[in-house]
Design an enzyme around this catalytic site. Structure first.
Site, PDB file in Angstrom:
ATOM      1  N   GLN A 163      -6.456  -8.010  -4.348  1.00 28.30           N
ATOM      2  CA  GLN A 163      -7.443  -7.612  -3.345  1.00 28.30           C
ATOM      3  C   GLN A 163      -8.233  -8.777  -2.768  1.00 28.30           C
ATOM      4  OE1 GLN A 163      -6.231  -4.187  -2.604  1.00 28.30           O
ATOM      5  NE2 GLN A 163      -8.149  -4.612  -1.669  1.00 28.30           N
ATOM      6  N   THR A 185       0.833  -1.201   0.000  1.00 30.12           N
ATOM      7  CA  THR A 185       0.000   0.000   0.000  1.00 30.12           C
ATOM      8  C   THR A 185       0.867   1.249   0.000  1.00 30.12           C
ATOM      9  OG1 THR A 185      -1.676  -1.228   1.218  1.00 30.12           O
ATOM     10  CG2 THR A 185      -1.898   1.163   1.206  1.00 30.12           C
ATOM     11  N   SER A 240     -11.631  -2.728   3.969  1.00 29.60           N
ATOM     12  CA  SER A 240     -10.458  -1.893   3.738  1.00 29.60           C
ATOM     13  C   SER A 240     -10.342  -0.898   4.875  1.00 29.60           C
ATOM     14  CB  SER A 240     -10.583  -1.141   2.412  1.00 29.60           C
ATOM     15  OG  SER A 240      -9.500  -0.238   2.281  1.00 29.60           O
ATOM     16  N   THR A 286      -3.502   0.503  -3.287  1.00 28.65           N
ATOM     17  CA  THR A 286      -2.848  -0.747  -2.926  1.00 28.65           C
ATOM     18  C   THR A 286      -2.918  -1.767  -4.050  1.00 28.65           C
ATOM     19  OG1 THR A 286      -2.658  -2.428  -1.202  1.00 28.65           O
ATOM     20  CG2 THR A 286      -4.885  -1.810  -1.858  1.00 28.65           C
ATOM     21  N   GLY A 324      -2.091  -1.147   6.138  1.00 30.93           N
ATOM     22  CA  GLY A 324      -3.066  -2.215   6.353  1.00 30.93           C
ATOM     23  C   GLY A 324      -4.100  -1.831   7.380  1.00 30.93           C
TER      24      GLY A 324
END
Length: 196
Positions: free
Chosen positions: A50, A13, A77, A31, A100
């Site tokens: 993802q 990310t 997310s 990301t 994260g």
């Protein structure tokens, strides 16, 4: 009831905060999920991964995990880029971070430091981190907050001391003609502040 999701580390990310000479602002967290995403490149782009933001297990102990893979769902997310405006509608801060599931805590801490405590962006970006993560309190190793470990453990809290390089980058805009701009990036990572 629903089962909680096991921890899933990530390292793919990035975040940027931008303000141009006309006052246009962008704060963007993006990301590919892990290093090199899905490990597939198409037309010069690395495809994201993802699917790992969904739970790896659809159920735990017989209970369905809310974040399990299913058609039509979006993965959870923690990305939380922020533009902050004052009561007159003027932009006063731009912030965001990679990290994260720790992103929300990093961004919230930067906003409290900037707006409530009046800290300079460089000091706000460099503050040591403390955060709850699943069943433990995380303390940033090598900082003053790491000394809280014994006290928290005495109170029955599980504690993990670890590196917590947020990757925050932020800009504070103070009213004026011209406005006073001050930016910073987390000194623990490769962030950079540039002005033209």
């Amino acid at each position: 009831p629903r089962a909680t999701q096991p921890p899933q580390p990530e390292a793919g990310t990035a975040h940027l905060s931008v303000l141009d000479s006309r006052g246009n602002a962008v704060t963007m967290t993006t990301t590919v999920e892990g290093n090199f995403g899905a490990h597939i490149g198409v037309g010069g782009f690395v495809l994201n991964n993802q699917l790992t933001d969904f739970s790896f297990r659809p159920e735990i102990d017989g209970f369905p995990v809310a974040n399990r893979v299913a058609g039509g769902k979006r993965p959870r997310s923690s990305m939380s880029p922020a533009l902050v405006f004052d009561a007159q509608g003027r932009l006063v801060a731009i912030t965001g971070s990679p990290g994260g599931a720790r992103i929300i805590g990093y961004v919230a801490q930067s906003l409290v430091a900037l707006l409530d405590w009046g800290m300079e962006p460089a000091l706000a970006a460099g503050l040591p981190h403390v955060g709850p993560m699943n069943n433990a309190v995380e303390l940033e190793a090598g900082t003053a907050v790491a000394s809280l470990a014994a006290l928290l453990q005495e109170r029955g809290l599980p504690v993990v001391t670890m590196a917590m390089p947020s990757g925050l980058n932020l800009i504070r805009i103070q009213p004026g003609n011209p406005p006073v701009l001050n930016g910073a990036a987390d000194p623990r990572r490769e962030g950079l502040v540039v002005a033209e």
